[in-house]
Design an enzyme around this catalytic site. Structure first.
Site, PDB file in Angstrom:
ATOM      1  N   HIS A 195     -10.318 -12.471  33.005  1.00 38.61           N
ATOM      2  CA  HIS A 195     -10.662 -13.491  32.019  1.00 38.61           C
ATOM      3  C   HIS A 195     -11.193 -12.861  30.738  1.00 38.61           C
ATOM      4  CE1 HIS A 195     -13.201 -17.227  30.887  1.00 38.61           C
ATOM      5  NE2 HIS A 195     -11.944 -17.461  30.574  1.00 38.61           N
ATOM      6  N   HIS A 247     -12.700 -16.417  21.398  1.00 40.18           N
ATOM      7  CA  HIS A 247     -12.820 -17.648  22.174  1.00 40.18           C
ATOM      8  C   HIS A 247     -13.519 -18.776  21.420  1.00 40.18           C
ATOM      9  CE1 HIS A 247     -14.813 -20.491  24.885  1.00 40.18           C
ATOM     10  NE2 HIS A 247     -13.668 -20.438  25.530  1.00 40.18           N
TER      11      HIS A 247
END
Ligand code: MG
Length: 211
Positions: A14, A56
């Site tokens: 991730h 992100h």
């Protein structure tokens, strides 16, 4: 679309290996490789001047030494930032990579990718168009195709409109009784459900849909 991967790993890193290196940096991808993963996930967003970068959050506050909204910063300004020191001073030379730099890194490391289109609010279409364009230009034709996902249905439908062959996955924050219409319409091969709302019966329903 048939599920295109002969071997699909149980574990995908991730944002690279975000527990071990600053997320979404090249160092994080190298760390993921070192830890033995075969696939990594990362997030693509556009700068003020329309360059695709890997980040992100909608702002750089948490993952850099500065502050500001990504959509209000130029690519040149983003490239000045230290994207590693917030994590550890060992990573003080890390930069926020461009999407092109990230693809090159994955090729070098022989890693495959789950590319998340992460539009800054209001740039759902633009971010999808740029992401697909760069995949077409820079993802090697002889490399296994990436899996492109997003929480934004507008981004995914835009991507599908441009490329009928693109491998798509839908990301869900919420579960709805009629969930299957969405991946069916998109011709998506995977459904990724937020772990906080995931239930065994949802897993069964997804598997029953051949995903
Ligand atoms: Mg992501």
């Amino acid at each position: 679309m048939q599920f295109p991967y002969k071997h699909f790993p149980k574990v995908i890193g991730h944002r690279g290996a975000c527990g071990y290196a600053p997320e979404n940096t090249l160092a994080s991808m190298h760390k993921a490789k070192e830890l033995g993963v075969e696939w990594v996930e990362f997030d693509v967003m556009l700068t003020q001047d329309g360059e695709a970068i890997i980040i992100h959050d909608n702002n750089v506050n948490r993952t850099s030494n500065s502050k500001g909204e990504v959509a209000k910063l130029s690519y040149a300004a983003i490239k000045q930032l230290d994207a590693g020191s917030w994590f550890s001073k060992d990573f003080s030379n890390e930069k926020i990579p461009s999407f092109i730099e990230l693809i090159e890194c994955l090729c070098e490391l022989n890693l495959n990718a789950n590319i998340e289109i992460k539009p800054y609010p209001g740039f759902e279409r633009e971010t999808a168009i740029k992401t697909v364009e760069l995949i077409h230009e820079h993802w090697p034709k002889d490399k296994e195709p990436p899996l492109v996902s997003s929480f934004s249905s507008e981004s995914l439908f835009t991507a599908r409109q441009i490329d009928k062959e693109l491998v798509l996955g839908v990301l869900l924050h919420r579960w709805q009784a009629n969930w299957q219409h969405y991946p069916d319409e998109l011709d998506a091969v995977t459904v990724h459900v937020n772990q906080k709302i995931l239930r065994p019966k949802y897993v069964e329903a997804i598997k029953a849909s051949n995903r």
